[in-house]
Design a protein around this motif. Structure first.
Motif, PDB file in Angstrom:
ATOM      1  N   UNK A 261      29.905  -1.822  23.614  1.00 59.67           N
ATOM      2  CA  UNK A 261      29.150  -1.331  24.347  1.00 59.67           C
ATOM      3  C   UNK A 261      27.617  -1.709  24.761  1.00 59.67           C
ATOM      4  N   UNK A 262      27.446  -3.097  23.971  1.00 60.11           N
ATOM      5  CA  UNK A 262      26.154  -3.910  24.383  1.00 60.11           C
ATOM      6  C   UNK A 262      24.956  -3.290  24.009  1.00 60.11           C
ATOM      7  N   UNK A 263      24.668  -2.079  23.043  1.00 59.30           N
ATOM      8  CA  UNK A 263      23.638  -1.502  23.110  1.00 59.30           C
ATOM      9  C   UNK A 263      22.833  -1.968  21.729  1.00 59.30           C
ATOM     10  N   UNK A 264      21.426  -2.134  21.785  1.00 54.83           N
ATOM     11  CA  UNK A 264      20.778  -2.228  20.548  1.00 54.83           C
ATOM     12  C   UNK A 264      19.208  -1.713  20.837  1.00 54.83           C
ATOM     13  N   UNK A 265      18.146  -1.865  20.000  1.00 53.66           N
ATOM     14  CA  UNK A 265      16.848  -1.579  20.357  1.00 53.66           C
ATOM     15  C   UNK A 265      16.032  -1.978  19.104  1.00 53.66           C
ATOM     16  N   UNK A 266      14.606  -1.545  19.333  1.00 55.32           N
ATOM     17  CA  UNK A 266      13.817  -1.985  18.306  1.00 55.32           C
ATOM     18  C   UNK A 266      12.852  -0.612  18.270  1.00 55.32           C
ATOM     19  N   UNK A 267      12.650  -0.237  16.955  1.00 57.23           N
ATOM     20  CA  UNK A 267      11.592   0.996  16.652  1.00 57.23           C
ATOM     21  C   UNK A 267      10.322   0.310  16.323  1.00 57.23           C
ATOM     22  N   UNK A 268       9.257   0.968  16.677  1.00 59.76           N
ATOM     23  CA  UNK A 268       7.843   0.570  16.333  1.00 59.76           C
ATOM     24  C   UNK A 268       7.576  -0.747  16.883  1.00 59.76           C
ATOM     25  N   UNK A 269       7.683  -1.020  18.096  1.00 52.93           N
ATOM     26  CA  UNK A 269       7.377  -2.125  18.836  1.00 52.93           C
ATOM     27  C   UNK A 269       5.809  -2.084  19.212  1.00 52.93           C
ATOM     28  N   UNK A 270       5.143  -2.827  18.868  1.00 52.86           N
ATOM     29  CA  UNK A 270       3.563  -2.862  19.274  1.00 52.86           C
ATOM     30  C   UNK A 270       3.406  -2.900  20.498  1.00 52.86           C
TER      31      UNK A 270
END
Length: 294
Positions: A261-270
């Motif tokens: 499904x091609x999904x990702x992310x970043x938590x706590x991006x400044x």
């Protein structure tokens, strides 16, 4: 009072034009049907190929080291980004969805802003719907959670949500809009739901809401279909930032690439200007990037 978590979504991948590697050499409406049509136009077109828009753009389909690719799913990576054209209109439709219920959210207003107006000082007035009292440019979605707009061909920007229930949400339209109709679905999350992500993804369950954001990224091919096997990076460093991938339905650390499904992310991006880059995990081939204001 603690500021509520900000939440950003941006689509990355081969649908993003690599402007540094592409240049439109002529502005005629249609120049070519094949790459051979371009090279036949003369010496100035020797290093060009025929784009989906039937214009000759600089690039090569044969050499990935020069930014091109031989995979047809990624051919649009060689295309120049469209120039904004106020004489041509395209349609944009966004449907907002409550993360927990899957239904249209209540207490949501949205406004449309250009990427050149990061603080949205001059919200677009083309977003259709009943005007909201949330502020300048905000409209209320329909009962189905939908907002629509007519914008110029080549428009690039974002939709900003104002709400008392959910976290502030931004949806970027990258790449610039060139299709006659574009449709997005956008989930909205409550602060407690973002805290849940933090509990899963960090050792101490910490989400830094005051000067950081949760950013979701999507890997898509030229037909806007999800891509598996894609690795994402961000060009900022922060000890609190945590990259993750959505595996099945769960945010997951310890994996390096997207599932089907091609999904990702970043938590706590400044906060600040951040560039996210997508590359194939097995080959390292770069397939797209996007720069946003967090």
């Amino acid at each position: 009072m603690k500021e509520r978590a900000r939440y950003v979504l941006v689509a990355l991948g081969c649908v993003l034009s690599q402007a540094a590697c592409s240049l439109v050499l002529s502005t005629s409406e249609q120049q070519c049907e094949t790459d051979a049509d371009c090279t036949a136009r003369g010496d100035a077109f020797e290093q060009t190929i025929c784009s989906k828009q039937k214009t000759c753009v600089s690039g090569s389909r044969a050499s990935s080291s020069s930014g091109g690719t031989t995979d047809p799913r990624f051919a649009c990576a060689n295309e120049a980004p469209p120039s904004a054209d106020g004489d041509r209109e395209v349609s944009l439709e966004v449907r907002y969805i409550d993360f927990s219920t899957g239904a249209a959210p209540a207490d949501v207003s949205a406004r449309l802003c250009a990427s050149t107006d990061p603080t949205c000082a001059n919200a677009r007035d083309s977003l259709e719907g009943e005007r909201s009292d949330a502020g300048t440019g905000y409209v209320e979605p329909t009962g189905a959670g939908v907002v629509t707009a007519k914008v110029e061909y080549g428009f690039e920007g974002f939709l900003e949500v104002a709400t008392g229930t959910y976290s502030p949400t931004f949806r970027y339209t990258s790449p610039p809009l060139r299709e006659s109709e574009t449709f997005f679905e956008q989930i909205v999350l409550r602060p407690a739901e973002i805290d849940y992500f933090a509990e899963i993804l960090t050792d101490n369950g910490s989400y830094l809401s005051e000067d950081h954001a949760l950013v979701f990224v999507l890997a898509q091919d030229c037909a806007r279909q999800p891509l598996s096997g894609v690795h994402f990076t961000a060009d900022v460093e922060d000890d609190a930032m945590v990259p993750f991938y959505i595996v099945n339905t769960a945010p997951t650390r310890g994996v390096s690439k997207t599932d089907a499904l091609g999904r990702a992310g970043f938590l706590n991006v400044p906060e600040g200007i951040v560039t996210f880059t997508a590359a194939m995990d097995d080959t390292g081939e770069r397939i797209g990037s996007a720069t946003i204001l967090v």
